[in-house]
Enzyme design. Structure first.
Site, PDB file in Angstrom:
ATOM      1  N   ALA A  38       0.823  -1.216   0.000  1.00 30.62           N
ATOM      2  CA  ALA A  38       0.000   0.000   0.000  1.00 30.62           C
ATOM      3  C   ALA A  38       0.852   1.260   0.000  1.00 30.62           C
ATOM      4  O   ALA A  38       0.461   2.291   0.534  1.00 30.62           O
ATOM      5  CB  ALA A  38      -0.936  -0.001   1.214  1.00 30.62           C
ATOM      6  N   GLY A  39       2.028   1.173  -0.623  1.00 29.03           N
ATOM      7  CA  GLY A  39       2.839   2.365  -0.820  1.00 29.03           C
ATOM      8  C   GLY A  39       2.318   3.179  -1.988  1.00 29.03           C
ATOM      9  O   GLY A  39       1.200   2.947  -2.486  1.00 29.03           O
ATOM     10  N   TRP A  73       3.328   3.323  -5.219  1.00 27.54           N
ATOM     11  CA  TRP A  73       3.135   2.595  -6.466  1.00 27.54           C
ATOM     12  C   TRP A  73       2.031   1.555  -6.337  1.00 27.54           C
ATOM     13  O   TRP A  73       1.258   1.327  -7.257  1.00 27.54           O
ATOM     14  CB  TRP A  73       4.447   1.967  -6.895  1.00 27.54           C
ATOM     15  CG  TRP A  73       4.459   1.291  -8.236  1.00 27.54           C
ATOM     16  CD1 TRP A  73       5.038   0.109  -8.537  1.00 27.54           C
ATOM     17  CD2 TRP A  73       3.886   1.769  -9.475  1.00 27.54           C
ATOM     18  NE1 TRP A  73       4.861  -0.194  -9.876  1.00 27.54           N
ATOM     19  CE2 TRP A  73       4.159   0.822 -10.468  1.00 27.54           C
ATOM     20  CE3 TRP A  73       3.174   2.911  -9.816  1.00 27.54           C
ATOM     21  CZ2 TRP A  73       3.739   0.963 -11.798  1.00 27.54           C
ATOM     22  CZ3 TRP A  73       2.741   3.061 -11.141  1.00 27.54           C
ATOM     23  CH2 TRP A  73       3.031   2.096 -12.107  1.00 27.54           C
ATOM     24  N   GLY A  74       1.912   0.930  -5.177  1.00 21.05           N
ATOM     25  CA  GLY A  74       0.827  -0.012  -4.966  1.00 21.05           C
ATOM     26  C   GLY A  74      -0.526   0.652  -5.091  1.00 21.05           C
ATOM     27  O   GLY A  74      -1.434   0.141  -5.763  1.00 21.05           O
ATOM     28  N   THR A  92       7.097   4.979 -15.061  1.00 24.71           N
ATOM     29  CA  THR A  92       5.872   5.256 -14.322  1.00 24.71           C
ATOM     30  C   THR A  92       6.175   5.885 -12.975  1.00 24.71           C
ATOM     31  O   THR A  92       6.621   5.196 -12.055  1.00 24.71           O
ATOM     32  CB  THR A  92       5.097   3.943 -14.083  1.00 24.71           C
ATOM     33  OG1 THR A  92       6.007   2.968 -13.539  1.00 24.71           O
ATOM     34  CG2 THR A  92       4.520   3.393 -15.387  1.00 24.71           C
ATOM     35  N   ALA A  98       4.535   7.168  -9.650  1.00 22.42           N
ATOM     36  CA  ALA A  98       3.290   6.746  -9.015  1.00 22.42           C
ATOM     37  C   ALA A  98       2.238   7.851  -9.009  1.00 22.42           C
ATOM     38  O   ALA A  98       1.072   7.616  -9.357  1.00 22.42           O
ATOM     39  CB  ALA A  98       3.569   6.276  -7.590  1.00 22.42           C
ATOM     40  N   LYS A 143      18.402   0.149 -14.141  1.00 21.68           N
ATOM     41  CA  LYS A 143      18.142   1.581 -14.361  1.00 21.68           C
ATOM     42  C   LYS A 143      18.209   2.359 -13.053  1.00 21.68           C
ATOM     43  O   LYS A 143      18.580   3.546 -13.049  1.00 21.68           O
ATOM     44  CB  LYS A 143      16.804   1.782 -15.073  1.00 21.68           C
ATOM     45  CG  LYS A 143      15.567   1.309 -14.306  1.00 21.68           C
ATOM     46  CD  LYS A 143      14.928   2.392 -13.477  1.00 21.68           C
ATOM     47  CE  LYS A 143      13.727   1.867 -12.706  1.00 21.68           C
ATOM     48  NZ  LYS A 143      13.085   2.922 -11.891  1.00 21.68           N
ATOM     49  N   THR A 193      13.655   7.904 -14.993  1.00 24.63           N
ATOM     50  CA  THR A 193      14.271   7.865 -13.673  1.00 24.63           C
ATOM     51  C   THR A 193      15.504   8.754 -13.601  1.00 24.63           C
ATOM     52  O   THR A 193      15.822   9.298 -12.539  1.00 24.63           O
ATOM     53  CB  THR A 193      14.647   6.412 -13.311  1.00 24.63           C
ATOM     54  OG1 THR A 193      13.510   5.582 -13.496  1.00 24.63           O
ATOM     55  CG2 THR A 193      15.101   6.296 -11.879  1.00 24.63           C
ATOM     56  N   ARG A 248      13.538   8.685  -6.382  1.00 24.37           N
ATOM     57  CA  ARG A 248      14.368   8.588  -5.180  1.00 24.37           C
ATOM     58  C   ARG A 248      15.816   8.275  -5.539  1.00 24.37           C
ATOM     59  O   ARG A 248      16.742   8.727  -4.867  1.00 24.37           O
ATOM     60  CB  ARG A 248      13.829   7.503  -4.250  1.00 24.37           C
ATOM     61  CG  ARG A 248      12.472   7.804  -3.643  1.00 24.37           C
ATOM     62  CD  ARG A 248      12.029   6.648  -2.772  1.00 24.37           C
ATOM     63  NE  ARG A 248      10.725   6.889  -2.160  1.00 24.37           N
ATOM     64  CZ  ARG A 248      10.121   6.046  -1.327  1.00 24.37           C
ATOM     65  NH1 ARG A 248      10.716   4.902  -1.022  1.00 24.37           N
ATOM     66  NH2 ARG A 248       8.947   6.333  -0.811  1.00 24.37           N
TER      67      ARG A 248
END
Length: 380
Positions: free
Chosen positions: A26-27, A29-30, A153, A155, A215, A272, A279
Site C-alpha cells: 500500500a505504498g 506505487w501499490g 511510471t 506513481a 536503471k 528515472t 528517489r
C-alpha cells in the site's frame, strides 16, 4: 516478441477477464496500480502493514503517508489482513520492496487459488543469490504464472490519470505463441488497461527485469554527476552507456537487447534519470552535492531501490563476467568509501572503446593522472 494491447483492440469478450485483483503493498506505487485497476472496472483489494494508512484509504480515499492530496477511486478495499486481500483474487500484483519479495511470496502462498498469475511490480535482483525476482517468486510460488509489470511510471502521475504506458511480461508457452491474445500477459494487460493506462505485452521477462533493476543504479550515477555540477552532456552519456550495460547483462542472461530499448528499459531509464521525483536520482544528487548518506532526505529512512540493487547487480555482473563500469562506480562510492570525484574521473578516463562493441577496440585514454586529479577536484 512485443505486442501492443489496448482495450479497444482486444475487447474483454475476446479474452478471459481477470476481474478480481489483489495488490500486495500500500505504498505509492501499490496505490497507483490499485487506482489503475479500479479505474479499469476491476474489483480491487489492497494489502498494507500500516493500519493508519489502510484506514485512511478506506475512509478518505487517499494515502496520506505516501501520496498526500492524491484522490484514489472509491471502491478500493484496503486491509491489513493478507488472507482477506487475496481471497478470490484472479490476479495478484506484488508491489513491496524487492528485498522483501521472498517473504511476501511465502505469506501469500497459502491464500492463493491454484494457477493465479502473479505480476511483480518491484524491481531488483536478490542479494546473495543473484536471482532475478521472477526466479525468487517461482521458487516460492510453484504452480503460479510469474510475470512482471514495468515501465516509465511515476506513481503520483499514474494515480492522477496522466497518460502512462508500461510493459507486461510473462513467459510464453508454445500455445501462447500460436495464440498470443490468450497468453497470461495479454490477459493481465487487458485487465489493467484503461483510457489513461496503456499496456504492452512481452514474452521477455528477463529483459524487462534487468531493465528495471539496472536503471535504478544508473539513475544514482546521473544524480551524482548532476549534484557535482555537471549538466546535460554528462547525463546523456551516462544514460546511453548505462543502457549498453543493461543490454549486455540482459543478453548474457538470456534476455533480448531489443527489450532494453523498450518501455521497461530505455523508457524507465530516461524517466528515472531525468527527474528528482525519482528517489534514485534524488539520492545521487544529494551525494554529489556532498551530503553524507545519513543526512540525505533530511535524515529520514527512505528506501532507495538503486542503493540496494547496486550490490546485487554488481555481484551478478561479476558472476557472469559482464563489464558494468557505471554500476561499479556507483557501488564503489556507496559501499567502498570511494571518493566520488576520483571514481567518476577514472570512469571517464577508461580506455577508449568501440561503438559498436563488435569493433573490439581498446586504446589507452590520453588523460594522465594530473588531468584525472583535476577533474576529480572539480567534482569536490
Amino acid at each position: 516478441m512485443v505486442l501492443e494491447i489496448s482495450p479497444d483492440d482486444l475487447p474483454l469478450d475476446g479474452v478471459q477477464a481477470l476481474k478480481r485483483i489483489a495488490v500486495i503493498g500500500a505504498g505509492a506505487w501499490g496505490c497507483a496500480l490499485a487506482a489503475v485497476a479500479r479505474s479499469a472496472g476491476r474489483d480491487v483489494s489492497v494489502w498494507g502493514r500500516d493500519a493508519k494508512t489502510i484506514a485512511a484509504i478506506n475512509r478518505d480515499h487517499e494515502n496520506p503517508r505516501y501520496m498526500p492530496g492524491v484522490p484514489l477511486p472509491e471502491g478500493m478495499n484496503a486491509t491489513t489482513d493478507i488472507e482477506i486481500a487475496c481471497k478470490g483474487a484472479e490476479l495478484v500484483l506484488i508491489v513491496t520492496p524487492s528485498r522483501t519479495l521472498r517473504d511476501m511470496c511465502q505469506k501469500i502462498r497459502p491464500h492463493l487459488a491454484p494457477g493465479v498469475p502473479v505480476a511483480l511490480c518491484c524491481k531488483g535482483i536478490e542479494r546473495g543469490t543473484g536471482l532475478l525476482l521472477s526466479q525468487v517468486a517461482e521458487q516460492e510460488l510453484p504452480g503460479h504464472p510469474i510475470g512482471a509489470l514495468s515501465g516509465p511510471t511515476f506513481a503520483k502521475e499514474t494515480a492522477l490519470g496522466h497518460l502512462t504506458a508500461a510493459t507486461v511480461a510473462f513467459p510464453f508457452s508454445y500455445q501462447d505463441r500460436l495464440h498470443p491474445e490468450n497468453s497470461t500477459a495479454a490477459k493481465v494487460a487487458v485487465a489493467m488497461g484503461s483510457n489513461s493506462f496503456r499496456p504492452y505485452v512481452s514474452d521477455d521477462i528477463i529483459g524487462v527485469e534487468i531493465g528495471g533493476a539496472v536503471k535504478n543504479v544508473i539513475a544514482i550515477a546521473c544524480g551524482m554527476m548532476t549534484g557535482a555540477g555537471f549538466a546535460e552532456n554528462t547525463r546523456a552519456a551516462l544514460i546511453t552507456r548505462g543502457m549498453d550495460e543493461m543490454k549486455r547483462l540482459a543478453q548474457v542472461l538470456g534476455g533480448r537487447r531489443e527489450t532494453v530499448t523498450g518501455l521497461s528499459g530505455a523508457g524507465d531509464l530516461t524517466l528515472t534519470c531525468s527527474s528528482r521525483t525519482s528517489r534514485n536520482m534524488s539520492l545521487g544528487v544529494q551525494l554529489g552535492e556532498g551530503t553524507p548518506r545519513a543526512e540525505c532526505f533530511d535524515g529520514r529512512n527512505v528506501v532507495v531501490e538503486g542503493e540496494i540493487n547496486a550490490v546485487s547487480v554488481v555481484e551478478l555482473a561479476h558472476r557472469v563476467k559482464v563489464a558494468m563500469p557505471i554500476c561499479e562506480a556507483v557501488h564503489a562510492v556507496l559501499y567502498k568509501d570511494a571518493d566520488l570525484g576520483e571514481t567518476f574521473a577514472r570512469l571517464w578516463a577508461r580506455p577508449i572503446e568501440g561503438e559498436p562493441a563488435s569493433l573490439s577496440l581498446s586504446i589507452d585514454h590520453p588523460a594522465d593522472d594530473a588531468a584525472i586529479n583535476d577533474l576529480a577536484e572539480r567534482m569536490s
